[in-house]
Write an enzyme that holds these catalytic residues in place. Structure first.
Site, PDB file in Angstrom:
ATOM      1  N   GLY A 125      43.210  73.072 -59.263  1.00  0.00           N
ATOM      2  CA  GLY A 125      43.229  72.974 -57.808  1.00  0.00           C
ATOM      3  C   GLY A 125      44.190  73.959 -57.180  1.00  0.00           C
ATOM      4  O   GLY A 125      44.629  73.774 -56.047  1.00  0.00           O
ATOM      5  N   GLY A 126      44.538  75.032 -57.920  1.00  0.00           N
ATOM      6  CA  GLY A 126      45.390  76.068 -57.360  1.00  0.00           C
ATOM      7  C   GLY A 126      46.821  75.639 -57.105  1.00  0.00           C
ATOM      8  O   GLY A 126      47.533  76.300 -56.355  1.00  0.00           O
ATOM      9  N   SER A 204      41.664  76.184 -64.671  1.00  0.00           N
ATOM     10  CA  SER A 204      42.257  76.862 -63.526  1.00  0.00           C
ATOM     11  C   SER A 204      43.763  76.591 -63.481  1.00  0.00           C
ATOM     12  O   SER A 204      44.469  76.909 -64.434  1.00  0.00           O
ATOM     13  CB  SER A 204      41.556  76.413 -62.245  1.00  0.00           C
ATOM     14  OG  SER A 204      41.883  77.253 -61.162  1.00  0.00           O
ATOM     15  N   GLU A 332      34.061  84.406 -61.944  1.00  0.00           N
ATOM     16  CA  GLU A 332      35.183  83.539 -61.589  1.00  0.00           C
ATOM     17  C   GLU A 332      35.444  83.450 -60.083  1.00  0.00           C
ATOM     18  O   GLU A 332      35.779  82.388 -59.572  1.00  0.00           O
ATOM     19  CB  GLU A 332      36.457  84.025 -62.289  1.00  0.00           C
ATOM     20  CG  GLU A 332      36.481  83.819 -63.800  1.00  0.00           C
ATOM     21  CD  GLU A 332      36.840  82.387 -64.185  1.00  0.00           C
ATOM     22  OE1 GLU A 332      36.918  81.528 -63.284  1.00  0.00           O
ATOM     23  OE2 GLU A 332      37.033  82.136 -65.379  1.00  0.00           O
ATOM     24  N   HIS A 449      33.439  79.638 -60.928  1.00  0.00           N
ATOM     25  CA  HIS A 449      34.689  79.077 -61.440  1.00  0.00           C
ATOM     26  C   HIS A 449      34.568  77.572 -61.660  1.00  0.00           C
ATOM     27  O   HIS A 449      34.097  76.842 -60.793  1.00  0.00           O
ATOM     28  CB  HIS A 449      35.800  79.385 -60.437  1.00  0.00           C
ATOM     29  CG  HIS A 449      37.166  78.947 -60.850  1.00  0.00           C
ATOM     30  ND1 HIS A 449      37.850  79.547 -61.881  1.00  0.00           N
ATOM     31  CD2 HIS A 449      37.982  77.970 -60.372  1.00  0.00           C
ATOM     32  CE1 HIS A 449      39.039  78.978 -62.014  1.00  0.00           C
ATOM     33  NE2 HIS A 449      39.147  78.015 -61.112  1.00  0.00           N
TER      34      HIS A 449
END
Length: 733
Positions: A125-126, A204, A332, A449
């Site tokens: 989730g970054g 991620s 991605e 992604h």
């Protein structure tokens, strides 16, 4: 494949027991429930607390392990997700969010072997969002007889705010994960597992987190294998230097009205605000790729979880063997490109999947933080294979650039480092290139992604409406690969009719291309592109050749950008006698000093020579004008605008945009920066009536000298170049 098959048979014939739905953990009793999945009974425990709620005075602090409780705790429904914004595809209702969110979940197949292998999933989730509730591993648990845990952790400023203080030390979210992993290690035997059979896996930001746990002595003792999906610790979306993190935190606090006189007051102010306000998205005045929002990322923290930068840590041999499986997907950044075009309201029509050549070049700032020359070099390099024709899709080329820079090259670097620095380590690499028809996204998204997650978690096996037989075949293969690796350290499973998955090593660099048919071998994933990008994006070093692209780099033109890029203020207007403007340096390098006016726009450049160099330096000529002594340095300064306005009014934004860096050149030739600065003529003809004399143009002294004298000076690009000659180092203006 005799060994993996033999081991799996041993696992299956071991004396087995049934795990009950009520378990006494080391801090209390929990009661879950049983569900039937693929005809198998799966004991499920949802919402197991592993830390005290990080609320009140615990907000922004490292997690505190959960204290024991009395009685039986009901663990039959998910706890709330950690407070977070609606971002990317995450849109968790406010009612299902909260700061009391540090919980884990477990799925345990009944029957099978006595001491099962355990996999711990870290969702991505970054580092901005996390949706653990959306990750349901019941199918992979049932299909492969594997225990699976999922863990929640804080994200955004609540999880990664860094104020260089024990009450906001940074990396709280990673520390959440770490104590959850320790909790699982300590209690897994009671769930039917073994503390010697634990594998971390994540996608991620979750994959980057797994990489951090490999690098950190805090977590490394508590697992044996790791799977990294589309993530790495050493990327722009997974690491900030402490200086970047602190600047980001201060700007964040200021936007919320909490920029106080002391750090303690700032933290108290931020703790008084609602979690929803603290976790809301902030878009800075000058958004920087690849995240564009004000992202709070892992950094070198005050606790010691990350003791050095990931790049430095990766160079150190690991004290234990950790088998690693890692890889990427084919396209991605396709989703991110569409997302940011809409978020930032960029006038490029991307939704139909077609962009023009002009739009292709305009896309580059979305993909990489680089100056115009570097961006143009990258864009040209990726178009070169298609010359003299045009590519079939400029959008596909742009996706390749972004995917290489932000995912494929960093992940390949991890594989290469793990196999060279730790030659005894087992490394397997893959590229997932299978495109399913579900979910229904635009065709140009390709293999986007995180699209492998549904296949790893077995979604096609329980959804016959949206998935095909081919989808189910791919999913079964993925689950077998992942769990066989977790059980044996080798993803090859018995009775597989396809080719073996070969190990990655620094010599052969083999990886597996996973598609609809039997996977095929690949070699040197995006190798040529990654070498090119590493060279063109590498930090610039001093060089003698002014024509070399490694001798110069464009400097930041605003004070705001300077802060974001790690420059530190060393003096302000009026701070030091003889020095003018607001001055910044990076990494204490006084050879390059950027000068800004009171509006924050570039105003000049300077260099300083220490007063106490060896071998008699500085020479006498450096001790007089135009060298101005201030503190322990002699400074020489050049201004691109009239020095009289720098500390009074500066240039307005409109004038700055019209002039660029500036339209003049002044050399300070005395202690009074206004009265003693001499203006350099714009044209060569202007020097005829002055004391200036024409010199020769030597290759190592800069061809731009001749250009400056023969043409008007318009500084639209500020180039970092040495300014002086200093004891066998050369610095030129």
């Amino acid at each position: 494949m005799f060994i993996p098959c033999f081991l799996l048979v041993v696992f299956l014939v071991t004396n087995c027991t049934s795990v009950k739905t009520k378990i006494r953990t080391k801090i209390g009793i929990i009661e879950g429930f049983t569900q039937i999945v693929l005809g198998k009974r799966i004991n499920t425990f949802l919402g197991i607390p592993f830390a005290e709620p990080p609320v009140g005075d615990l907000r922004f602090r490292e997690p505190v392990p959960k204290r024991p409780w009395r009685g039986t705790r009901n663990t039959q429904k998910f706890a709330k997700s950690c407070s977070q914004p609606a971002f990317f595809t995450a849109d968790i209702p406010a009612a299902n969010q909260g700061e009391d969110c540090l919980y884990l979940n477990a799925w345990i197949p009944q029957g099978g072997c006595k001491r099962k292998h355990t996999m711990v999933w870290i969702v991505g989730g970054g580092f901005i969002t996390e949706n653990t509730v959306g990750s349901d591993p019941k199918v992979i648990a049932a299909f492969t007889d594997t225990i699976v845990f999922t863990i929640s952790y804080r994200t955004g400023p609540l999880g990664f705010l860094y104020l260089d203080h024990k009450d906001a030390p940074g990396n709280m979210g990673l520390l959440d994960q770490s104590i959850a992993i320790k909790w699982i290690h300590k209690n897994v035997k009671r769930f039917g597992g073994s503390k010697d059979k634990i594998t971390l896996f994540g996608n991620s930001a979750g994959g980057a987190s797994v990489h951090y746990h490999i690098l950190s002595e805090f977590s490394r003792p508590f697992f044996q294998k790791a799977i990294i999906q589309s993530g790495a610790a050493d990327t722009k979306f997974s690491f900030h230097s402490p200086f970047e993190a602190l600047n980001n935190a201060n700007a964040f606090a200021a936007q919320l009205g909490c920029n106080k006189a002391s750090v303690e007051e700032t933290i108290r102010c931020l703790r008084s605000l609602p979690a929803s306000l603290v976790s809301a998205i902030q878009i800075p005045p000058l958004p920087i790729p690849p995240l564009f929002v004000r992202a709070h990322l892992p950094t070198i923290d005050k606790i010691g979880f990350i003791s050095r930068s990931p790049r430095e840590l990766m160079k150190q041999p690991l004290p234990k063997h950790i088998s690693v499986l890692l890889g990427v997907v084919k396209d991605e950044v396709s989703f991110f490109m569409a997302f940011y075009v809409n978020l930032l309201k960029i006038p490029i029509g991307i939704n139909d999947g077609v962009i023009t050549r002009e739009e292709y070049f305009r896309f580059l700032p979305l993909l990489v933080a680089a100056n115009n020359a570097t961006s143009a070099s990258i864009a040209g390099y990726y178009l070169r294979p298609f010359l003299p024709e045009e590519p079939q899709s400029y959008l596909d080329v742009a996706i390749d650039i972004g995917s290489d820079i932000n995912f494929k090259c960093p992940v390949t670097e991890v594989a290469q480092t793990m196999s060279t620095v730790n030659p005894g380590n087992t490394v397997y690499m893959y590229s997932f290139e299978y495109r399913a028809l579900f979910p229904p996204v635009p065709q140009w998204f390709g293999v986007l992604h995180a699209s492998e997650n549904d296949f790893v978690f077995g979604a096609p096996l329980i959804d016959s409406v949206n998935y095909s037989d081919t989808d189910r075949y791919v999913s079964e293969r993925m689950m077998k690969y992942w769990t066989t690796f977790a059980k044996t350290g080798n993803p090859n499973f018995c009775q597989d009719t396809c080719n073996d998955w070969n190990r990655y090593d620094s010599r052969d660099r083999k990886y597996l291309i996973i598609d609809s048919d039997c996977p095929q071998d690949g070699q040197g994933l995006r190798e040529k592109q990654c070498v090119f990008l590493k060279n063109v994006l590498a930090p610039v070093t001093w060089g003698r050749n002014p024509l070399s692209n490694t001798s110069f780099v464009a400097m930041t033109l605003t004070e705001t950008d300077a802060k974001y890029q790690g420059f530190q203020k060393i003096s302000d207007c009026g701070d030091s006698s003889g020095l003018h403007g607001i001055r910044y340096v990076k990494d204490n390098d006084m050879n390059l000093i950027l000068i800004y006016d009171v509006k924050g726009h570039i105003a000049g450049i300077s260099a300083a020579v220490p007063t106490n160099l060896a071998n008699g330096w500085p020479h006498a000529f450096l001790k007089g004008h135009p060298f101005i002594k201030s503190g322990n340095h002699h400074h020489i300064s050049a201004y691109f605008v009239d020095p009289a306005i720098i500390c009074v009014c500066g240039r307005s934004t409109a004038i700055y945009h019209q002039q660029g860096v500036g339209t003049d050149l002044y050399i300070q030739n005395g202690t009074d920066p206004i009265a003693d600065s001499m203006k350099i003529p714009h044209l060569q003809s202007g020097i005829t009536s002055t004391h200036w004399t024409k010199g020769k143009c030597f290759p190592t002294m800069g061809g731009t000298v001749r250009k400056v004298f023969q043409n008007r000076i318009y500084f639209h690009h500020l180039i970092r170049a040495p300014l002086l000659v200093q004891h066998k180092k050369r610095y030129e203006l």
